[in-house]
Write a protein that holds these residues in place. Structure first.
Motif, PDB file in Angstrom:
ATOM      1  N   SER A 164      49.611  42.908  56.556  1.00  0.00           N
ATOM      2  CA  SER A 164      50.278  41.986  55.654  1.00  0.00           C
ATOM      3  C   SER A 164      51.780  42.116  55.810  1.00  0.00           C
ATOM      4  O   SER A 164      52.311  43.209  55.989  1.00  0.00           O
ATOM      5  CB  SER A 164      49.886  42.284  54.197  1.00  0.00           C
ATOM      6  N   TYR A 203      46.644  40.377  46.213  1.00  0.00           N
ATOM      7  CA  TYR A 203      46.147  40.397  47.592  1.00  0.00           C
ATOM      8  C   TYR A 203      46.585  41.718  48.225  1.00  0.00           C
ATOM      9  O   TYR A 203      47.733  42.126  48.082  1.00  0.00           O
ATOM     10  CB  TYR A 203      46.736  39.212  48.358  1.00  0.00           C
ATOM     11  N   TYR A 221      44.608  48.392  48.450  1.00  0.00           N
ATOM     12  CA  TYR A 221      43.210  48.000  48.520  1.00  0.00           C
ATOM     13  C   TYR A 221      42.427  48.580  47.353  1.00  0.00           C
ATOM     14  O   TYR A 221      42.251  49.791  47.255  1.00  0.00           O
ATOM     15  CB  TYR A 221      42.588  48.475  49.850  1.00  0.00           C
ATOM     16  N   SER A 223      41.328  43.369  44.643  1.00  0.00           N
ATOM     17  CA  SER A 223      42.155  42.844  45.730  1.00  0.00           C
ATOM     18  C   SER A 223      41.326  42.632  47.006  1.00  0.00           C
ATOM     19  O   SER A 223      41.551  41.666  47.743  1.00  0.00           O
ATOM     20  CB  SER A 223      43.342  43.765  46.005  1.00  0.00           C
ATOM     21  N   GLU A 232      40.860  39.139  48.979  1.00  0.00           N
ATOM     22  CA  GLU A 232      41.061  39.036  50.422  1.00  0.00           C
ATOM     23  C   GLU A 232      39.854  38.370  51.086  1.00  0.00           C
ATOM     24  O   GLU A 232      40.002  37.475  51.938  1.00  0.00           O
ATOM     25  CB  GLU A 232      41.279  40.424  51.005  1.00  0.00           C
ATOM     26  N   ARG A 233      38.659  38.785  50.697  1.00  0.00           N
ATOM     27  CA  ARG A 233      37.444  38.214  51.302  1.00  0.00           C
ATOM     28  C   ARG A 233      37.245  36.757  50.880  1.00  0.00           C
ATOM     29  O   ARG A 233      36.808  35.922  51.673  1.00  0.00           O
ATOM     30  CB  ARG A 233      36.226  39.035  50.889  1.00  0.00           C
ATOM     31  N   HIS A 239      39.591  34.671  50.110  1.00  0.00           N
ATOM     32  CA  HIS A 239      40.578  33.930  50.892  1.00  0.00           C
ATOM     33  C   HIS A 239      40.036  33.623  52.284  1.00  0.00           C
ATOM     34  O   HIS A 239      40.100  32.479  52.765  1.00  0.00           O
ATOM     35  CB  HIS A 239      41.868  34.758  50.986  1.00  0.00           C
ATOM     36  N   ASP A 271      49.966  35.611  45.223  1.00  0.00           N
ATOM     37  CA  ASP A 271      49.739  37.050  45.268  1.00  0.00           C
ATOM     38  C   ASP A 271      50.426  37.736  44.089  1.00  0.00           C
ATOM     39  O   ASP A 271      51.653  37.815  44.031  1.00  0.00           O
ATOM     40  CB  ASP A 271      50.267  37.602  46.596  1.00  0.00           C
ATOM     41  N   THR A 311      52.987  39.529  49.834  1.00  0.00           N
ATOM     42  CA  THR A 311      52.529  38.823  51.031  1.00  0.00           C
ATOM     43  C   THR A 311      52.970  37.373  51.003  1.00  0.00           C
ATOM     44  O   THR A 311      52.839  36.680  49.993  1.00  0.00           O
ATOM     45  CB  THR A 311      50.996  38.903  51.143  1.00  0.00           C
ATOM     46  N   ARG A 350      42.618  50.087  55.200  1.00  0.00           N
ATOM     47  CA  ARG A 350      42.216  48.695  55.125  1.00  0.00           C
ATOM     48  C   ARG A 350      40.732  48.617  54.821  1.00  0.00           C
ATOM     49  O   ARG A 350      39.979  49.576  55.005  1.00  0.00           O
ATOM     50  CB  ARG A 350      42.489  47.967  56.446  1.00  0.00           C
ATOM     51  N   THR A 351      40.289  47.442  54.412  1.00  0.00           N
ATOM     52  CA  THR A 351      38.892  47.276  54.030  1.00  0.00           C
ATOM     53  C   THR A 351      37.939  47.470  55.212  1.00  0.00           C
ATOM     54  O   THR A 351      36.842  48.002  55.055  1.00  0.00           O
ATOM     55  CB  THR A 351      38.687  45.895  53.378  1.00  0.00           C
TER      56      THR A 351
END
Length: 391
Positions: free
Chosen positions: A10, A41, A45, A49, A53-54, A56, A70, A75, A290-291
């Protein structure tokens, strides 16, 4: 051992202010948005959030016209713009000025829900409110004052639609006065595509730790999140349990995925306890993942643990279940089908359940698969949006 894995996907920008120019007009490649989503966003994490993100990504894959404001104000890319500053004023401003006809709000603050409802009425927008955790019950249930209950009730009853992550929240919405057809139960879990999960995404030091410890447990959360005087994520509890588990399973390792630190002193206290218990080589702390990295670590580990003192509908827990990882969780809230539930704060019961599970992991995995039920997908959001747009 500690690994820092900071997200670099990001683009971090200075915090925006509430200007007079509508940010949607700056995104020349995007059509006029039908829906404006407001929420944090990543990074950082966390459950909500990650969900945003998912969501989006899903809406983009469907070519659905939307804009995302956001709330973390970090971002600005594609159709994501910072909410703005000052934050409370920005909620009002964005809702009033967005070209979108539907606003989808993600917040844990009842006061923001009230402000958003007021702004949506002024701007003649349809409001969708997602309720992810205990915030609505806190604002309407026992312990809340009369004014807070009245304001919360007023806001929720005027929402165009409410998305509740579990049946208990949905029932509370009906108690407040929402008709059943204006409430949808939908866990906040949207799975990652399989090609975004794999051992190659795990930081080398964490991957080596998992490969050299068997079995491995994994838990996730924040350092120093205190609610009602208690540490929510119970990392110290996990460490005390790990010390006992290693008496029978001496090579057991514990991975802690840390979204962030609210209290540095609490973090240091946990690390000191790790050393005091002789677990320095048995605990891996991974910061800021990150996810996709988190999911890859869930997949690589053997058991997911979540002995929280309170919770929402944990996205991390849903991730682990989706990856068919046996889960041991507290009974702080109703949990998804397939979890092994123990009494909140009961160390002996937690250790006993984990010990039994580790004695026969294949059987635990098979039982999880037997109990699991399919979940509705993010296409439900499209149905909600289109229904409100057509109204």
């Amino acid at each position: 051992m500690t690994v820092s894995h900071q997200d670099k996907t990001s683009e971090n920008r200075p915090e925006a202010t509430c200007g007079t120019m509508n940010d949607a007009s700056r995104i020349s490649s995007s059509p006029r948005p039908d829906v404006a989503i407001i929420g944090g966003y990543p990074p950082p994490y966390g459950g909500v959030s990650v969900h945003i993100e998912r969501l989006h990504g899903y809406l983009q894959s469907q070519d659905f016209p939307f804009i995302l404001y956001d709330a973390y104000r970090r971002t600005r890319r594609d159709n994501i713009v910072p909410l703005g500053w000052p934050k409370i004023v920005s909620y009002l401003w964005r809702i009033l000025t967005t070209p979108a006809k539907v606003v989808h709000l993600h917040t844990s603050r009842n006061f923001i829900r009230v402000l958003a409802t007021f702004a949506a009425m002024l701007g003649r927008k349809k409001l969708v409110i997602s309720v992810h955790g205990s915030s609505l019950a806190n604002g309407y249930g026992k312990g809340s004052n009369a004014l807070g209950r009245a304001m919360t009730s007023w806001a929720m009853r005027r929402a165009g639609h409410v998305v509740a992550v579990n049946p208990e929240i949905a029932e509370l919405c009906k108690t407040i006065g929402l008709a059943a057809d204006r409430v949808t139960i939908l866990p906040a879990f949207i799975p990652l595509p399989p090609d975004r999960i794999g051992p190659e995404r795990i930081p080398a030091e964490a991957r080596a730790f998992i490969e050299t410890h068997s079995p491995t447990l994994v838990g996730a959360g924040w350092f120093g999140t205190i609610v009602n005087g208690q540490d929510v994520y119970q990392f110290n509890f996990m460490l005390r349990a790990l010390a006992q588990l290693r008496e029978k399973h001496p090579n057991t390792g514990q991975v802690l995925l840390i979204s962030g630190t609210h209290d540095e002193a609490f973090r240091q206290q946990t690390l000191a306890l790790r050393d005091e218990l002789g677990l320095a080589d048995a605990v891996m702390v991974v910061d800021g993942v990150r996810t996709d990295v988190a999911c890859s670590i869930y997949q690589a580990c053997d058991v997911f643990v979540r002995p929280t003192t309170t919770d929402g509908d944990s996205v991390a827990l849903r991730e682990a279940l989706h990856l068919h990882k046996p889960c041991v969780v507290s009974d702080a809230i109703p949990r998804p089908e397939g979890c092994q539930v123990v009494a909140t704060g009961d160390l002996a019961q937690y250790v006993a359940q984990l010990t039994a599970m580790l004695d026969d992991l294949p059987a635990a995995t098979a039982e999880l698969k037997r109990l699991q039920k399919p979940l509705s997908g993010p296409e439900v959001y499209l149905d909600v949006y289109r229904s409100l747009l057509a109204d």
